[in-house]
Scaffold this motif. Structure first.
Motif, PDB file in Angstrom:
ATOM      1  N   PHE A   1       0.827  -1.207   0.000  1.00  0.00           N
ATOM      2  CA  PHE A   1       0.000   0.000   0.000  1.00  0.00           C
ATOM      3  C   PHE A   1       0.860   1.255   0.000  1.00  0.00           C
ATOM      4  O   PHE A   1       0.440   2.301  -0.513  1.00  0.00           O
ATOM      5  CB  PHE A   1      -0.969  -0.017   1.181  1.00  0.00           C
ATOM      6  N   ALA A   2       2.076   1.160   0.536  1.00  0.00           N
ATOM      7  CA  ALA A   2       3.009   2.287   0.457  1.00  0.00           C
ATOM      8  C   ALA A   2       3.293   2.631  -0.999  1.00  0.00           C
ATOM      9  O   ALA A   2       3.339   3.809  -1.380  1.00  0.00           O
ATOM     10  CB  ALA A   2       4.309   1.960   1.193  1.00  0.00           C
ATOM     11  N   PHE A   3       3.476   1.613  -1.840  1.00  0.00           N
ATOM     12  CA  PHE A   3       3.684   1.862  -3.264  1.00  0.00           C
ATOM     13  C   PHE A   3       2.435   2.475  -3.899  1.00  0.00           C
ATOM     14  O   PHE A   3       2.527   3.429  -4.682  1.00  0.00           O
ATOM     15  CB  PHE A   3       4.064   0.570  -3.989  1.00  0.00           C
ATOM     16  N   ALA A   4       1.273   1.932  -3.584  1.00  0.00           N
ATOM     17  CA  ALA A   4       0.034   2.470  -4.149  1.00  0.00           C
ATOM     18  C   ALA A   4      -0.140   3.937  -3.780  1.00  0.00           C
ATOM     19  O   ALA A   4      -0.516   4.769  -4.627  1.00  0.00           O
ATOM     20  CB  ALA A   4      -1.159   1.651  -3.660  1.00  0.00           C
ATOM     21  N   HIS A   5       0.144   4.286  -2.526  1.00  0.00           N
ATOM     22  CA  HIS A   5      -0.011   5.672  -2.083  1.00  0.00           C
ATOM     23  C   HIS A   5       1.058   6.573  -2.688  1.00  0.00           C
ATOM     24  O   HIS A   5       0.793   7.741  -3.010  1.00  0.00           O
ATOM     25  CB  HIS A   5       0.036   5.736  -0.559  1.00  0.00           C
ATOM     26  N   ALA A   6       2.281   6.053  -2.855  1.00  0.00           N
ATOM     27  CA  ALA A   6       3.339   6.855  -3.469  1.00  0.00           C
ATOM     28  C   ALA A   6       3.011   7.177  -4.922  1.00  0.00           C
ATOM     29  O   ALA A   6       3.227   8.300  -5.396  1.00  0.00           O
ATOM     30  CB  ALA A   6       4.678   6.116  -3.372  1.00  0.00           C
TER      31      ALA A   6
ATOM     32  N   ARG B   1       0.055   7.405  -6.172  1.00  0.00           N
ATOM     33  CA  ARG B   1      -1.015   8.407  -6.103  1.00  0.00           C
ATOM     34  C   ARG B   1      -0.461   9.789  -5.753  1.00  0.00           C
ATOM     35  O   ARG B   1      -0.830  10.794  -6.375  1.00  0.00           O
ATOM     36  CB  ARG B   1      -2.046   7.982  -5.054  1.00  0.00           C
ATOM     37  N   ASP B   2       0.435   9.850  -4.758  1.00  0.00           N
ATOM     38  CA  ASP B   2       0.958  11.139  -4.309  1.00  0.00           C
ATOM     39  C   ASP B   2       1.714  11.868  -5.416  1.00  0.00           C
ATOM     40  O   ASP B   2       1.704  13.101  -5.480  1.00  0.00           O
ATOM     41  CB  ASP B   2       1.886  10.950  -3.100  1.00  0.00           C
ATOM     42  N   LEU B   3       2.384  11.109  -6.291  1.00  0.00           N
ATOM     43  CA  LEU B   3       3.132  11.704  -7.393  1.00  0.00           C
ATOM     44  C   LEU B   3       2.292  11.838  -8.659  1.00  0.00           C
ATOM     45  O   LEU B   3       2.796  12.257  -9.698  1.00  0.00           O
ATOM     46  CB  LEU B   3       4.395  10.892  -7.679  1.00  0.00           C
ATOM     47  N   ALA B   4       0.998  11.495  -8.546  1.00  0.00           N
ATOM     48  CA  ALA B   4       0.055  11.601  -9.674  1.00  0.00           C
ATOM     49  C   ALA B   4       0.578  10.853 -10.899  1.00  0.00           C
ATOM     50  O   ALA B   4       0.473  11.334 -12.026  1.00  0.00           O
ATOM     51  CB  ALA B   4      -0.232  13.068  -9.998  1.00  0.00           C
ATOM     52  N   LEU B   5       1.112   9.664 -10.675  1.00  0.00           N
ATOM     53  CA  LEU B   5       1.653   8.850 -11.764  1.00  0.00           C
ATOM     54  C   LEU B   5       0.542   8.007 -12.393  1.00  0.00           C
ATOM     55  O   LEU B   5      -0.284   7.440 -11.682  1.00  0.00           O
ATOM     56  CB  LEU B   5       2.747   7.922 -11.233  1.00  0.00           C
ATOM     57  N   GLU B   6       0.544   7.916 -13.701  1.00  0.00           N
ATOM     58  CA  GLU B   6      -0.422   7.071 -14.405  1.00  0.00           C
ATOM     59  C   GLU B   6       0.227   5.831 -14.993  1.00  0.00           C
ATOM     60  O   GLU B   6      -0.400   4.771 -15.051  1.00  0.00           O
ATOM     61  CB  GLU B   6      -1.100   7.881 -15.513  1.00  0.00           C
ATOM     62  N   ARG B   7       1.488   5.958 -15.438  1.00  0.00           N
ATOM     63  CA  ARG B   7       2.171   4.847 -16.097  1.00  0.00           C
ATOM     64  C   ARG B   7       3.502   4.603 -15.404  1.00  0.00           C
ATOM     65  O   ARG B   7       4.318   5.528 -15.268  1.00  0.00           O
ATOM     66  CB  ARG B   7       2.396   5.153 -17.582  1.00  0.00           C
ATOM     67  N   VAL B   8       3.721   3.368 -14.978  1.00  0.00           N
ATOM     68  CA  VAL B   8       4.952   3.030 -14.265  1.00  0.00           C
ATOM     69  C   VAL B   8       5.534   1.748 -14.851  1.00  0.00           C
ATOM     70  O   VAL B   8       4.856   0.995 -15.565  1.00  0.00           O
ATOM     71  CB  VAL B   8       4.693   2.838 -12.755  1.00  0.00           C
ATOM     72  N   SER B   9       6.796   1.503 -14.547  1.00  0.00           N
ATOM     73  CA  SER B   9       7.401   0.212 -14.872  1.00  0.00           C
ATOM     74  C   SER B   9       7.930  -0.413 -13.582  1.00  0.00           C
ATOM     75  O   SER B   9       8.189   0.273 -12.597  1.00  0.00           O
ATOM     76  CB  SER B   9       8.533   0.372 -15.895  1.00  0.00           C
ATOM     77  N   ILE B  10       8.066  -1.729 -13.615  1.00  0.00           N
ATOM     78  CA  ILE B  10       8.513  -2.498 -12.455  1.00  0.00           C
ATOM     79  C   ILE B  10       9.852  -3.135 -12.762  1.00  0.00           C
ATOM     80  O   ILE B  10      10.006  -3.833 -13.775  1.00  0.00           O
ATOM     81  CB  ILE B  10       7.495  -3.604 -12.107  1.00  0.00           C
TER      82      ILE B  10
END
Length: 245
Positions: free
Chosen positions: A116-121, A123-132
């Motif tokens: 959930f820390a990742f999910a909130h981070a 959201r906080d940075l208003a990111l739509e597209r990420v890579s893992i």
């Protein structure tokens, strides 16, 4: 730099031994930036050290977490976080919520986990597209992709590294971490996520973001931020990257 006993504190339940020294390092970096907070850590019994679904489900079981709650509370904490990504997202979106709910009830404190820390981070940075860029085998990394999708993020690329044990991940240094992040980057990704609390990253975040030219979210970094969120402590700390900017 030791923090005063009166400083707010969030306790971390950390699985086994690998990159636990990131937490006193994070505490020190935050203190140098003017945020006085304590980040005490307690080790949980992990059972089998394996990035494998059955082992991760046992590692994150309610009984294993509950067994260390009183020890964590002995540090005078006001919140608690399960400092593990794989043994939280492996339960799925709903199961991870239940895991955190049970932890909070056991501790009688606000609670969360690294997933959930990742999910909130994000959201906080208003990111739509990420890579893992994951240390895990592909099948486990794919479960994290599903968790992020449930959180509303589009995963444009994913790389698994096939590392089975946290103990091995804990031996990686800056060059290996940089190579992992580079290998998991994608031109369409607005940020790169490194989802393993066994990976030493606290000292490398400025170098990672300079190398990739975008935010890099790492497991121990976002876990610390999640703890501060539970404490309602605001922190500006450029040395911990865009997430703390």
């Amino acid at each position: 730099m030791a923090q005063a006993a009166s400083a707010p504190a969030v306790g971390f339940l950390y699985p086994g031994y690998s990159a636990e020294d990131d937490y006193p390092r994070l505490e020190r970096i935050l203190a140098e930036a003017g945020t006085e907070v304590r980040l005490p850590l307690v080790h949980t019994d992990i059972g089998e050290d394996a990035h494998r679904v059955d082992a991760l489900l046992e590692m994150g079981s309610a009984a294993r977490l509950a067994a260390k709650v009183e020890e964590a509370k002995g540090h005078g904490i006001q919140a608690v976080v399960w400092a593990c990504t794989s043994a939280s997202f492996v339960f799925g979106w709903d199961g991870a919520h239940e895991q955190v709910r049970e932890l909070g009830e056991t501790a009688s404190l606000p609670a969360s986990s690294t997933s959930f820390a990742f999910a909130h981070a994000v959201r906080d940075l208003a990111l739509e597209r990420v890579s893992i860029a994951a240390t895990y085998p592909e099948d486990v990394a794919d479960l994290f992709r599903g968790f992020l999708r449930a959180a509303g993020a589009e995963v444009v690329a994913m790389r698994g590294s096939g590392i089975i044990t946290a103990a091995e991940v804990g031996t990686w240094g800056e060059e290996e971490v940089l190579a992992l992040a580079r290998g998991g980057d994608h031109p369409e990704a607005e940020a790169v996520l490194l989802p393993d609390t066994a990976l030493h990253t606290a000292a490398h975040i400025p170098a990672l973001e300079a190398e990739l030219g975008k935010p890099v979210l790492t497991a121990n970094q976002v876990t610390a931020k999640e703890g501060l969120r539970l404490l309602d402590v605001k922190a500006r700390c450029p040395a911990l990257g865009a997430l703390f900017a």
